[in-house]
Each structure stands twice: as structure tokens, then as C-alpha cells.
Design a protein around this motif. Sequence first.
Motif, PDB file in Angstrom:
ATOM      1  N   ILE A  25     -12.215  53.390-128.311  1.00 18.18           N
ATOM      2  CA  ILE A  25     -12.609  53.575-129.713  1.00 18.18           C
ATOM      3  C   ILE A  25     -13.663  52.527-130.059  1.00 18.18           C
ATOM      4  O   ILE A  25     -13.499  51.336-129.760  1.00 18.18           O
ATOM      5  CB  ILE A  25     -11.400  53.422-130.670  1.00 18.18           C
ATOM      6  CG1 ILE A  25     -10.307  54.451-130.336  1.00 18.18           C
ATOM      7  CG2 ILE A  25     -11.833  53.529-132.138  1.00 18.18           C
ATOM      8  CD1 ILE A  25     -10.659  55.894-130.630  1.00 18.18           C
ATOM      9  N   GLY A  26     -14.752  53.030-130.611  1.00 17.11           N
ATOM     10  CA  GLY A  26     -15.830  52.124-131.003  1.00 17.11           C
ATOM     11  C   GLY A  26     -16.857  51.940-129.921  1.00 17.11           C
ATOM     12  O   GLY A  26     -17.957  51.469-130.161  1.00 17.11           O
ATOM     13  N   ALA A  27     -16.501  52.345-128.680  1.00 14.28           N
ATOM     14  CA  ALA A  27     -17.500  52.238-127.609  1.00 14.28           C
ATOM     15  C   ALA A  27     -18.412  53.455-127.634  1.00 14.28           C
ATOM     16  O   ALA A  27     -18.112  54.461-128.264  1.00 14.28           O
ATOM     17  CB  ALA A  27     -16.787  52.136-126.264  1.00 14.28           C
ATOM     18  N   ARG A  28     -19.535  53.381-126.917  1.00 13.93           N
ATOM     19  CA  ARG A  28     -20.468  54.510-126.900  1.00 13.93           C
ATOM     20  C   ARG A  28     -20.033  55.509-125.814  1.00 13.93           C
ATOM     21  O   ARG A  28     -19.648  55.135-124.711  1.00 13.93           O
ATOM     22  CB  ARG A  28     -21.885  54.017-126.566  1.00 13.93           C
ATOM     23  CG  ARG A  28     -22.386  52.904-127.484  1.00 13.93           C
ATOM     24  CD  ARG A  28     -22.866  53.490-128.766  1.00 13.93           C
ATOM     25  NE  ARG A  28     -24.119  54.173-128.568  1.00 13.93           N
ATOM     26  CZ  ARG A  28     -25.002  54.386-129.532  1.00 13.93           C
ATOM     27  NH1 ARG A  28     -24.747  53.953-130.755  1.00 13.93           N
ATOM     28  NH2 ARG A  28     -26.122  55.011-129.294  1.00 13.93           N
ATOM     29  N   TRP A  29     -20.097  56.752-126.167  1.00  9.06           N
ATOM     30  CA  TRP A  29     -19.717  57.840-125.255  1.00  9.06           C
ATOM     31  C   TRP A  29     -20.474  57.748-123.931  1.00  9.06           C
ATOM     32  O   TRP A  29     -19.894  57.798-122.849  1.00  9.06           O
ATOM     33  CB  TRP A  29     -19.965  59.176-125.942  1.00  9.06           C
ATOM     34  CG  TRP A  29     -19.958  60.389-125.019  1.00  9.06           C
ATOM     35  CD1 TRP A  29     -21.037  61.102-124.634  1.00  9.06           C
ATOM     36  CD2 TRP A  29     -18.837  60.988-124.391  1.00  9.06           C
ATOM     37  NE1 TRP A  29     -20.681  62.119-123.821  1.00  9.06           N
ATOM     38  CE2 TRP A  29     -19.294  62.073-123.638  1.00  9.06           C
ATOM     39  CE3 TRP A  29     -17.459  60.702-124.401  1.00  9.06           C
ATOM     40  CZ2 TRP A  29     -18.470  62.888-122.898  1.00  9.06           C
ATOM     41  CZ3 TRP A  29     -16.642  61.530-123.653  1.00  9.06           C
ATOM     42  CH2 TRP A  29     -17.125  62.603-122.898  1.00  9.06           C
ATOM     43  N   ALA A  30     -21.771  57.545-124.038  1.00 12.46           N
ATOM     44  CA  ALA A  30     -22.595  57.516-122.828  1.00 12.46           C
ATOM     45  C   ALA A  30     -22.196  56.340-121.949  1.00 12.46           C
ATOM     46  O   ALA A  30     -22.133  56.454-120.717  1.00 12.46           O
ATOM     47  CB  ALA A  30     -24.075  57.433-123.196  1.00 12.46           C
ATOM     48  N   ALA A  31     -21.882  55.227-122.537  1.00 13.98           N
ATOM     49  CA  ALA A  31     -21.533  54.038-121.755  1.00 13.98           C
ATOM     50  C   ALA A  31     -20.180  54.222-121.073  1.00 13.98           C
ATOM     51  O   ALA A  31     -19.986  53.831-119.924  1.00 13.98           O
ATOM     52  CB  ALA A  31     -21.513  52.812-122.660  1.00 13.98           C
ATOM     53  N   VAL A  32     -19.221  54.857-121.793  1.00 13.86           N
ATOM     54  CA  VAL A  32     -17.873  55.032-121.248  1.00 13.86           C
ATOM     55  C   VAL A  32     -17.885  56.000-120.069  1.00 13.86           C
ATOM     56  O   VAL A  32     -17.281  55.767-119.036  1.00 13.86           O
ATOM     57  CB  VAL A  32     -16.914  55.532-122.349  1.00 13.86           C
ATOM     58  CG1 VAL A  32     -15.603  56.030-121.727  1.00 13.86           C
ATOM     59  CG2 VAL A  32     -16.652  54.429-123.343  1.00 13.86           C
ATOM     60  N   THR A  33     -18.567  57.125-120.192  1.00 18.12           N
ATOM     61  CA  THR A  33     -18.505  58.174-119.179  1.00 18.12           C
ATOM     62  C   THR A  33     -19.592  58.045-118.130  1.00 18.12           C
ATOM     63  O   THR A  33     -19.542  58.682-117.086  1.00 18.12           O
ATOM     64  CB  THR A  33     -18.655  59.565-119.826  1.00 18.12           C
ATOM     65  OG1 THR A  33     -19.947  59.596-120.470  1.00 18.12           O
ATOM     66  CG2 THR A  33     -17.575  59.791-120.852  1.00 18.12           C
TER      67      THR A  33
END
Lengths: 134, 588
Positions: free
Chosen positions: B72-80
Motif C-alpha cells: 500500500i502506497g508503493a507504485r504498481w510499476a515498481a512492485v510488479t
Amino acid sequence: MSKILVIEDEKNLRQLYKQDLELDGHTVVTAKSAEEGLRKVETEAPDLVVLDIRMPGMDGLEAMGRILDQHPSVPVLLNTAYSSYQDSFLSWGADAYVIKSSDTGQLRREVEELLSGKRVGARRRPGGQPQAQS
Amino acid sequence: MAELPGAAAADAGREERVQAPRTRFRRRADRFFLTEQAGRTIPLVLTDQDGTIRSWSRGAADLYGLSEAETIGARWAAVTGEDALPEELSSGEVPIQRYETVHRTKEGELVPVMVTRTELGAPGEGGGSMIMVVDLTASKVLEGRLRRRYAQQTVLREIGEALQSAVEVDETLRRVLVGATAGQGLRFNRAFLLLVDERAGELRGRLAIGPADPEEANRIWSALARTNPSLKNLLHRYQPVVEADSARVNEIVHRLAAPLTDPDGFLVRCMRGRRTVQVADGIEAGAETPVEQSLLDLLEVRSFVAVPLRTEMNPVGLLLADNAITNRAIEEEDVEDLELLAIQAGLAIERARLIDELKHNQEKMLHSERLTVIGQMAARVAHEIRNPLVAIGGFARSLLRDTPTGDAQREALEIIAGEVRRLETIVREVLDFTKPSPPELRPLDLRRLAAELLDLMRMEIDEAEVEASVEAPHDLPPALADRDRIFQALVNVVRNAVHAMPGGGRLTLRLIPGDDRVEFAVEDTGVGMPPEVVARVGEPFFTTKSAGSGLGLTIAAQIVRDHGGEIAVESAVGRGTTLRIRLPRAPS
């Protein structure tokens, strides 16, 4: 003295055999084909037949079969130009087998032996049945 | 690996690239299937407009291995690890987008996924995206397997076509081996072919392909990698390389031989067993029995696969394949492929052998026909010359007889008679040359001859609805005879026997050992003959048949007599006839 029938399609050979066999004191009658020869076996009642194998019309082997059928006691001497294996078994029904040669010595010796009964051809070998019957 | 001596070097890199992710996918796939049943929820993610994760479902946590707290709060692109979306996708102008991509998990694993992204509101309206992710690992693995299957089918089809187009036995064998070892083929390191040699009663090594050692493997494989020939090219043109480079394995293959009568030996047992045998570390799979050490030593390997080659009717041989150089494990798929190859190979080899035999027989026939014609011509010419010679010489002799000693003409007549004699000798030699050679007497196994005889006459016998059998003691002593001539005699005798059974019957070839003879009795249950006919059997031209020369038995009798043998007939009308041929025994 015996009567010999020479069946041979070559005129010169007929003449040669007639002349040489007559020297030995036989009466020689000739036939220039198997057909004529079969007739003369009946009319002349020869004591022995000298038979060429290769002749136009009926060949000597067939003629031999018929002569042996009708007159099993008349010796048949095959006189032929062949010395090959095939002939040696075909001729096996004959009493003697002589290869034609300008030296008629062997022919004359075989004729004498058959006429004198010294030698019996394979066909009339005693005790020949059934073993080697054939 | 690749084993034709092949493509290994080139493959090594490819293998690395392709296989690494595949293994990872596979591990994931297992986990996927395990958890799927546990009613896991769909990975669902909500982001706001700039891609910041607002909501992270349980399913998402399972898939990526990341908890809500971590995302939560992280960027989608960075997480995946998903690349930034193209402008038109991220602009929100397209309300629903679906695409396949690869995501990264917490552990760093790569996951193939299908992403469905729904825009929740227009830009500036405080919207965001709802993202649904489907894990494609399982379907990717399946797809990979299907792709591999398809590729292998293509390979096997190509090998099959090459085998179909091979005409000669050696060429066929070579193509089988190239197929088994080529880098684009079945990729074994080495392959060995053994074929049944009926005549010698052996299963015998014929041809092999493979490098002798790692150095040679490197040399060959890198050479192949440079030219990178297609499988088709290899199959059709590999010959020179095979012969130059497979010296060692061919040395080995030529030492592989086992008598067909030895059913306990590994090789013959495999071939007869009709199924693939996998040997791992010297132990036959499923059997737990060690393979003969001598065989392992000879092959210089402890793990290999043995596949029988056969047609529907007959065993053809045995195909051995191993990875002796790279020690790569032999997988189930490798074995399946080899089995498919073996089916095609068995048929192709048998076909090539039959073509070979046919050609050989045709040549033999042509040759003997030509000789026969020449012989007949020579005999005819000699015959035609002999009669005139007899007349010339005969009359010369008769003139000579009538010419007194001392007559001047005697000399001339002697010369004529002498020269005619010389010519007659030449003619006789020609005629003798054209007659068959004297019998070649050798020890002869009459049991085997009887079997061959029935084989040859099978059609005649079957057509006459005759049941034929051979009866012979196992320790039958050999006869001393010319095989071909006795065979001819027996063909005549058996044919006679078959003809004597117009309504069918039993034909028995009975072999009886005697003191100094071996008897070959031909018994039929035919019409039989009365004694007066029996007495005439074998007379030339004597026949009771409407067709036939009446010479069959005459010839047979003559042949038997030429061997110093005897022939005898026993017959009873309505009961049948037995013809006994007695041949001399071979001296022991």
C-alpha cells in the motif's frame, strides 16, 4: 549275325555307320527320322537300335520312350553329339550311351557287347526295383 | 548436446536461455496447482491515477509474496516490475485494457501474467484503476510442452521422410543414427545399431555414430555449430563426417554380437522383449538385475537406452543410445522420441533389406540367364560342327582301312583323321565346359534343408491344401551331399507327392539316421500306385500325370545316384506313397 536299325537324320553319318557296322558282319537298316525309325522297329524287328538324340520332328529321347514301351527287350544305344549332364540322365533309360566320334570303335564295341548279352543296360539291371528303379 | 556430434556447442547457449525460466515456471506451476484448490482469491489491486497502490487483495499477496503492508502506497510499476505503460494505456482514455506481460515476485521469480485493467473514472475526476491479474504460469508450461511436442513431431517427421527416401541399407542405418544424435534431432550423444543376421544366426553391431571423448565431441560439435546445417541437410549429407569421426564407436559396435540362440544375454533379450529397456548405472530399470559387465565395459557407459527395432512380423535389430559424453540424464521424453524413431527405423531397414535382396537376386538371375544363353549357343555350335566332323573323320578312317601300307595316300588320310580328332577334342571341351560342374559334396544338415524346402514350396503346398511337416531327431547326423542338387531332387519328389494328393492330405518329411546313411523319406497320403506302376517309377517319360514331362523322378533318381545314394518307393493304392532317398553320412 544281327540286324541293327540305325536312326540318324544326317545322311553322311547313316552311311558311315552302315558301312562300319556291316564290316562287323551285321545287317544294317537305316531310318532318317524318329517316325520312320518307329515304323521300322515294327517291320524289320531289329536286334538292336542305334538312335541319334537330336533330330527334326520327334527327337531320339521320345522315340526311345516309345520303343522301350513297345519292345522292352530290344536294346537301345543312344549315339549323340552331346556329352552334357542333362543327356546323361535322360539317356539313363538307354542300354548304352555313346558320344559321336569319327572313331566308330567305341560304337562298334558297345554294339557287340549288347548283342552278346555281356552287358545289360541300366534299364534291365536285375534287382533294380524298387531301388533305383527308374 | 546434441549429440550428433552436433550442434551441442550452439545449443549450449540456447539451452541456458530457454531452460532457466522454464524450470522456474515449472516450480511455480506446482505451487499454483496446489493453492488453486484451496479456494484462493483473485489477485485484485486498486491504484489511484498515478499508479499508487491503494488496495491489495489476498490473492495478490499470494501471487507476489508481498503483504498489504509492503505494498500500500508503493507504485504498481515498481512492485510488479511492469514497465511503464504506453501513453494511451495510462491516459485512461481506453476504459478497459487487457495485456500479457511478465511480473516479478518478492523472491525475484518471473511470472507470466494476464493483466486486466479497468479505469474507474476520467482523468482529473479522482479516478484510478482496478487491476485484475491472472497467473499464466500453468498455461505457459502447458504451452511449452505442446510446443516441444510439436517440434519433436516435426523432427520425427523429417527423420521419417529421410528414412523413406533411403534405398540402401547402409544409408538407412546412417540416417537412423543421425536422427538419434543430431542436435535438432533426438540429441543423444552416441547411438549404436545392431541388426539381426539370419544367416549367421546373430544379432550383430552394424553402425554407430558419436564422438570418442569430450575433446572430439568439442571439435565436431563446434565445427557443426559453425556451419549450422539443418536437420534435413545432416540426414542427407552427413556421411563423410560420420565415417571420419565415429571411428571409435564403430570399433565398439563391430564388437557387439550375440547369437540369436542366447536368450539370456541382454542384447538378444531386449530385442525379443519388444519393449524399451532403460539401463541406469548398470541396472536394468524394473528388473533390478545388473547388465553384463562385459557389455558395459565394451560400451564404456553405465546408463543407456535400448529400443528393439522390428516389423510387425519380425525382429529387425536393436538401437542403443546414450549420453556418454555430456552425462545428461535421459528423460522420459527422450525415450518416447527414441521409441517413435525406432518404429520408423525398423520398417525402413527391413524395406531397404528387401530391396537389396531383390536387386541381388535379379542380378544373379540375369547373370545365370546370360551364362545359360551363352552355354546353349556354344553347345549348339559345337553340336552342329560335330556331325560333319564325324562324317569327315569317319570316312577318312574307312578309306585308311582300305589303303594298303606304304601307299602314298595313307599319310594324307592319317593327317585328315588326326586333325579331325583334334577338332573333336576341342568340341568336346566346349560341350563339357557348358555342362554343370561335378557335385560339390559337403556335410549337409537335412533338417534345415527340409525346412527350406517347405518354405520354398509353401505356396504350392498350401494351394493343394496339404499339411506339411518335418519330423527329425535333434541329433540327426549330416549327410554328404551337394546342397543345390539334392534340393533340386527333393523339389521334384515333393512336387510329385503334392500332385498325388489332389484333394489335400498330409505330407511328412521324415529324416531317419542310419549306420552309414541318412534317409530322407517323403511320405504322402495321396492316391498311391499299384505295384506295376511302382515298378516303372523313375523310368524316363513315364508319368501318370496329364501334365508334366515324366522326367521329375528320373532327374531325382539320377542326382541321388550321382551321390552314391539310393532311392526306393513304397506305395499302396488309396493309402499313399513313401519315397525314400538314402544319402551317405558325412564322416564325423
